[in-house]
Design an enzyme around this catalytic site. Structure first.
Site, PDB file in Angstrom:
ATOM      1  CE1 TYR A 156      -4.156   2.010   0.963  1.00 19.82           C
ATOM      2  CE2 TYR A 156      -2.664   3.495   2.330  1.00 19.82           C
ATOM      3  CZ  TYR A 156      -3.899   3.019   1.663  1.00 19.82           C
ATOM      4  OH  TYR A 156      -4.652   4.052   1.870  1.00 19.82           O
ATOM      5  CE  LYS A 178      -4.023   4.896  -1.482  1.00 14.68           C
ATOM      6  NZ  LYS A 178      -5.012   5.303  -2.175  1.00 14.68           N
TER       7      LYS A 178
HETATM    8  N1  LIG Z   1     -10.174   5.751   5.238  1.00 15.82           N
HETATM    9  C1  LIG Z   1      -8.781   6.119   5.496  1.00 15.82           C
HETATM   10  O1  LIG Z   1      -8.449   6.471   6.505  1.00 15.82           O
HETATM   11  C2  LIG Z   1      -7.797   6.624   4.261  1.00 15.82           C
HETATM   12  C3  LIG Z   1      -6.553   7.289   4.595  1.00 15.82           C
HETATM   13  C4  LIG Z   1      -5.622   7.450   3.481  1.00 15.82           C
HETATM   14  C5  LIG Z   1      -6.104   7.535   2.098  1.00 15.82           C
HETATM   15  N2  LIG Z   1      -7.131   6.757   1.998  1.00 15.82           N
HETATM   16  C6  LIG Z   1      -7.505   6.365   0.635  1.00 15.82           C
HETATM   17  O2  LIG Z   1      -8.678   6.876   0.205  1.00 15.82           O
HETATM   18  C7  LIG Z   1      -9.547   6.306  -0.757  1.00 15.82           C
HETATM   19  C8  LIG Z   1     -10.779   5.623  -0.151  1.00 15.82           C
HETATM   20  O3  LIG Z   1     -10.837   4.854   1.084  1.00 15.82           O
HETATM   21  P1  LIG Z   1     -12.144   4.535   2.079  1.00 15.82           P
HETATM   22  O4  LIG Z   1     -11.292   4.390   3.374  1.00 15.82           O
HETATM   23  O5  LIG Z   1     -13.043   5.639   1.515  1.00 15.82           O
HETATM   24  O6  LIG Z   1     -12.359   2.924   1.317  1.00 15.82           O
HETATM   25  P2  LIG Z   1     -13.495   2.269   1.549  1.00 15.82           P
HETATM   26  O7  LIG Z   1     -14.407   2.850   2.338  1.00 15.82           O
HETATM   27  O8  LIG Z   1     -13.022   0.720   1.545  1.00 15.82           O
HETATM   28  O9  LIG Z   1     -14.278   2.527  -0.088  1.00 15.82           O
HETATM   29  C9  LIG Z   1     -13.538   1.911  -1.172  1.00 15.82           C
HETATM   30  C10 LIG Z   1     -14.381   2.298  -2.399  1.00 15.82           C
HETATM   31  O10 LIG Z   1     -13.329   1.871  -3.554  1.00 15.82           O
HETATM   32  C11 LIG Z   1     -14.069   0.965  -4.546  1.00 15.82           C
HETATM   33  N3  LIG Z   1     -13.124   0.362  -5.030  1.00 15.82           N
HETATM   34  C12 LIG Z   1     -12.294  -0.554  -4.249  1.00 15.82           C
HETATM   35  N4  LIG Z   1     -11.406  -1.326  -5.393  1.00 15.82           N
HETATM   36  C13 LIG Z   1     -12.106  -0.922  -6.519  1.00 15.82           C
HETATM   37  C14 LIG Z   1     -11.559  -1.230  -7.883  1.00 15.82           C
HETATM   38  N5  LIG Z   1     -10.888  -2.296  -8.193  1.00 15.82           N
HETATM   39  N6  LIG Z   1     -12.399  -0.861  -8.823  1.00 15.82           N
HETATM   40  C15 LIG Z   1     -13.322   0.232  -8.587  1.00 15.82           C
HETATM   41  N7  LIG Z   1     -13.781   0.486  -7.453  1.00 15.82           N
HETATM   42  C16 LIG Z   1     -12.967   0.139  -6.255  1.00 15.82           C
HETATM   43  C17 LIG Z   1     -14.953   0.154  -3.389  1.00 15.82           C
HETATM   44  O11 LIG Z   1     -16.040  -0.134  -4.296  1.00 15.82           O
HETATM   45  P3  LIG Z   1     -17.139  -1.452  -3.660  1.00 15.82           P
HETATM   46  O12 LIG Z   1     -18.088  -0.571  -2.758  1.00 15.82           O
HETATM   47  O13 LIG Z   1     -17.792  -2.014  -4.868  1.00 15.82           O
HETATM   48  O14 LIG Z   1     -16.310  -2.467  -2.872  1.00 15.82           O
HETATM   49  C18 LIG Z   1     -15.463   1.370  -2.715  1.00 15.82           C
HETATM   50  O15 LIG Z   1     -16.481   2.304  -3.356  1.00 15.82           O
HETATM   51  C19 LIG Z   1      -8.495   4.800  -0.996  1.00 15.82           C
HETATM   52  O16 LIG Z   1      -7.786   5.156  -2.057  1.00 15.82           O
HETATM   53  C20 LIG Z   1      -7.582   4.790   0.335  1.00 15.82           C
HETATM   54  O17 LIG Z   1      -6.327   4.150   0.223  1.00 15.82           O
HETATM   55  C21 LIG Z   1      -8.021   6.211   2.874  1.00 15.82           C
END
Ligand SMILES: NC(=O)c1ccc[n+]([C@@H]2O[C@H](COP(=O)([O-])OP(=O)(O)OC[C@H]3O[C@@H](n4cnc5c(N)ncnc54)[C@H](OP(=O)(O)O)[C@@H]3O)[C@@H](O)[C@H]2O)c1
Length: 241
Positions: free
Chosen positions: A147, A151
């Protein structure tokens, strides 16, 4: 109809907040997702935002998905590369599958999504690309070599592509969220979250998805036209890059 914006992973978590915030600003939003139809349908019913299912790790699927969005809604002017996954495990136990899944979604997904919209943005001399990277791409994180590598790659992608887009009206920026209250973070063991992660966050709480969404709205706006190649750190003071 407002400018068309695609938000990958736009039906849950940070992406859902981004989709809603862009809609509230007048954009016509297409929210992409991978496979959770139930969540996507609930999101569509709640928000009225169109949802489109394809896998960002497949170039052909992205091309076809973007074609269907453009046929339905019009040319894409804003792209938010937000879809991401984790496959956390210590490196000595990491399999090629765990490495590949994370790189293909979180890094190659940016190529797969951006390449098909790039020529249209160049021709129209306007575009906004916002890539959601992570604090752990900036500082590295044990258990997340895959990851963190992906990133960090997103930030390099952003800086290089920004240089190519600058003269044709396209900005490319990255946002590095810290720990945001979504399912991805709720999947972390509660004891680890409370005892090892929260004490490291100076503001003393997780971030909210809306706090990232507001940054995306700003970077997508005409007002942010002079900001490109930048990395916006949004982590409650946890790490200064
Ligand atoms: N949450 C955090 O603390 C955090 C911190 C830093 C960075 N981020 C980054 O922010 C972004 C969003 O994170 P989140 O926490 O909101 O994630 P999340 O709640 O797990 O939601 C992930 C979303 O991405 C979609 N997805 C995953 N794999 C995919 C693929 N191969 N093709 C198309 N869609 C896909 C999922 O679709 P489905 O609903 O169909 O599964 C879902 O809509 C990510 O890039 C993550 O790495 C998050």
């Amino acid at each position: 109809m407002g400018k068309v914006a695609i938000v990958t992973g736009g039906t849950r978590g940070i992406g859902a907040a981004v989709s809603k915030a862009l809609k509230a600003e007048g954009y016509t939003v297409a929210a992409n997702y991978a496979g959770n139809d139930e969540a996507a349908e609930a999101f569509k019913a709640e928000t009225g935002i169109a949802v489109f299912k394809w896998d960002v790790s497949s170039y052909e699927s992205c091309e076809a998905g973007i074609r269907s969005v453009e046929a339905e809604l019009g040319p894409v002017e804003v792209l938010v590369n937000n879809a991401g996954i984790t496959r956390d495990v210590m490196f000595h136990k990491m399999t090629p599958e765990q490495w590949g899944a994370v790189i293909n979604t979180n890094l190659t997904g940016l190529f797969n999504m951006t390449r098909p919209v790039w020529e249209g943005m160049r021709a129209r001399k306007f575009g906004r690309i916002v890539n959601i990277s992570s604090i752990n791409g900036q500082k590295g994180q044990a258990g997340q070599v895959n990851y963190s590598a992906a990133k960090a790659g997103d930030v390099g992608f952003t800086k290089a592509l920004a240089q190519e887009g600058a003269r044709v009206g396209i900005t490319v920026n990255a946002i590095c969220p810290g720990y945001i209250a979504t399912e991805m973070v709720r999947a972390i063991d509660e004891k680890v979250l409370n005892e090892r992660i929260l004490p490291l966050i100076p503001v003393g709480r997780l971030g909210e998805p809306d706090e990232i969404a507001r940054c995306v709205v700003f970077l997508a706006s005409d007002a942010a036209g002079y900001i490109t190649g930048s990395t916006l750190t949004v982590n409650g003071g946890q790490y200064f890059h």
